[in-house]
Scaffold this motif. Sequence first.
Motif, mmCIF file in Angstrom:
data_model
loop_
_atom_site.group_PDB
_atom_site.id
_atom_site.type_symbol
_atom_site.label_atom_id
_atom_site.label_comp_id
_atom_site.label_asym_id
_atom_site.label_seq_id
_atom_site.Cartn_x
_atom_site.Cartn_y
_atom_site.Cartn_z
ATOM 1 N N VAL A 88 37.612 28.413 45.904
ATOM 2 C CA VAL A 88 39.354 27.412 45.522
ATOM 3 C C VAL A 88 39.764 28.977 44.449
ATOM 4 N N GLU A 89 40.566 29.369 43.907
ATOM 5 C CA GLU A 89 41.345 30.429 43.330
ATOM 6 C C GLU A 89 42.787 30.219 42.939
ATOM 7 N N ALA A 90 42.575 30.724 41.607
ATOM 8 C CA ALA A 90 44.395 30.786 40.490
ATOM 9 C C ALA A 90 44.014 32.628 41.141
ATOM 10 N N VAL A 91 45.409 32.267 40.922
ATOM 11 C CA VAL A 91 45.753 33.967 40.589
ATOM 12 C C VAL A 91 47.571 34.227 40.254
ATOM 13 N N GLU A 92 46.907 35.019 39.496
ATOM 14 C CA GLU A 92 48.582 35.340 38.148
ATOM 15 C C GLU A 92 48.141 36.594 37.839
ATOM 16 N N ALA A 93 49.652 37.052 38.358
ATOM 17 C CA ALA A 93 50.682 37.832 37.530
ATOM 18 C C ALA A 93 50.159 38.043 36.286
ATOM 19 N N VAL A 94 49.365 39.177 35.619
ATOM 20 C CA VAL A 94 49.227 39.672 34.465
ATOM 21 C C VAL A 94 49.504 41.694 33.999
ATOM 22 N N GLY A 95 49.834 41.519 33.062
ATOM 23 C CA GLY A 95 49.807 43.223 33.066
ATOM 24 C C GLY A 95 51.040 43.602 34.099
ATOM 25 N N GLY A 96 50.727 44.821 35.016
ATOM 26 C CA GLY A 96 51.121 45.671 35.360
ATOM 27 C C GLY A 96 50.347 44.875 37.118
ATOM 28 N N GLY A 97 49.635 43.750 36.716
ATOM 29 C CA GLY A 97 48.396 43.485 38.579
ATOM 30 C C GLY A 97 48.254 42.218 38.450
ATOM 31 N N TYR A 98 46.877 41.464 39.294
ATOM 32 C CA TYR A 98 46.841 40.279 39.621
ATOM 33 C C TYR A 98 45.456 40.453 39.033
ATOM 34 N N GLU A 99 45.423 38.771 38.442
ATOM 35 C CA GLU A 99 44.304 38.144 37.934
ATOM 36 C C GLU A 99 43.468 37.709 39.098
ATOM 37 N N SER A 100 42.459 37.336 39.407
ATOM 38 C CA SER A 100 42.120 36.805 40.414
ATOM 39 C C SER A 100 40.839 35.724 39.561
ATOM 40 N N ARG A 101 41.056 33.996 39.309
ATOM 41 C CA ARG A 101 40.093 33.344 39.138
ATOM 42 C C ARG A 101 38.830 32.485 39.868
ATOM 43 N N PHE A 102 38.155 32.375 39.916
ATOM 44 C CA PHE A 102 37.681 31.982 41.751
ATOM 45 C C PHE A 102 36.143 31.318 41.158
ATOM 46 N N ILE A 103 36.159 29.686 42.412
ATOM 47 C CA ILE A 103 34.766 29.789 42.257
ATOM 48 C C ILE A 103 34.186 29.653 43.837
ATOM 49 N N PHE A 104 33.267 30.094 44.531
ATOM 50 C CA PHE A 104 32.828 29.361 45.447
ATOM 51 C C PHE A 104 31.376 29.287 45.521
ATOM 52 N N SER A 105 31.285 28.157 46.584
ATOM 53 C CA SER A 105 30.201 27.723 46.348
ATOM 54 C C SER A 105 29.205 28.431 47.596
ATOM 55 N N THR A 106 27.637 28.054 47.542
ATOM 56 C CA THR A 106 26.470 29.288 48.277
ATOM 57 C C THR A 106 25.918 28.571 49.062
ATOM 58 N N ASP A 107 25.762 26.891 48.756
ATOM 59 C CA ASP A 107 25.549 25.785 49.295
ATOM 60 C C ASP A 107 26.132 25.557 50.296
ATOM 61 N N PRO A 108 25.229 25.534 51.719
ATOM 62 C CA PRO A 108 26.204 24.500 52.256
ATOM 63 C C PRO A 108 26.712 22.883 52.355
ATOM 64 N N ALA A 109 25.500 22.658 51.296
ATOM 65 C CA ALA A 109 25.605 20.779 51.082
ATOM 66 C C ALA A 109 27.476 20.930 50.414
ATOM 67 N N LEU A 110 27.348 21.965 49.377
ATOM 68 C CA LEU A 110 28.312 22.042 48.564
ATOM 69 C C LEU A 110 29.277 22.504 49.867
ATOM 70 N N ASN A 111 30.096 21.521 50.375
ATOM 71 C CA ASN A 111 31.541 23.046 51.224
ATOM 72 C C ASN A 111 32.888 22.352 51.266
ATOM 73 N N SER A 112 32.814 21.994 50.365
ATOM 74 C CA SER A 112 34.198 21.700 49.174
ATOM 75 C C SER A 112 34.151 21.494 48.216
ATOM 76 N N ILE A 113 35.447 22.128 47.490
ATOM 77 C CA ILE A 113 35.787 22.241 46.342
ATOM 78 C C ILE A 113 36.895 21.763 46.103
ATOM 79 N N SER A 114 37.507 21.287 45.209
ATOM 80 C CA SER A 114 38.397 20.546 44.659
ATOM 81 C C SER A 114 39.260 20.934 43.841
ATOM 82 N N GLY A 115 40.098 21.758 44.379
ATOM 83 C CA GLY A 115 41.493 22.507 42.858
ATOM 84 C C GLY A 115 42.013 22.106 41.947
ATOM 85 N N ASP A 116 41.953 20.274 42.350
ATOM 86 C CA ASP A 116 42.388 19.728 41.118
ATOM 87 C C ASP A 116 41.693 19.545 40.216
#
Length: 116
Positions: A88-116
């Motif tokens: 899951v990520e949030a992307v925002e236009a910052v200055g002249g580019g784009y910033e991506s803030r993200f979280i991801f799971s490396t564990d198959p038992a955690l195969n869902s992340i809520s964006g809220d």
Amino acid sequence: MLLRSHSSLFDAMDRLSQESASSPEAQDLTGHHRSSLVRAMGNSAALERLSCGLSLCIGVAHARSGSDHAAWNDRFGADPAALTYSYVEAVEAVGGGYESRFIFSTDPALNSISGD
């Protein structure tokens, strides 16, 4: 909420880094995923920061354009070595580019992340 606030995100990354400092496995995962992200980004983006534990990684990256962001993100998602199970990520236009803030799971038992 975590991805919307720089201070909350960086606080979470600091805590995750502190917790993982004594875990060789978490340090290995951080190195592995850092390599995967840098490979996916190539020259079109830059990884600002990445913190990983045994189950989650949290990061911040910057791309020059929306298409550069989409390209590295697609390459990372398609990389069989990346071993991500949810992202899951949030992307925002910052200055002249784009910033991506993200979280991801490396564990198959955690195969869902809520964006809220």
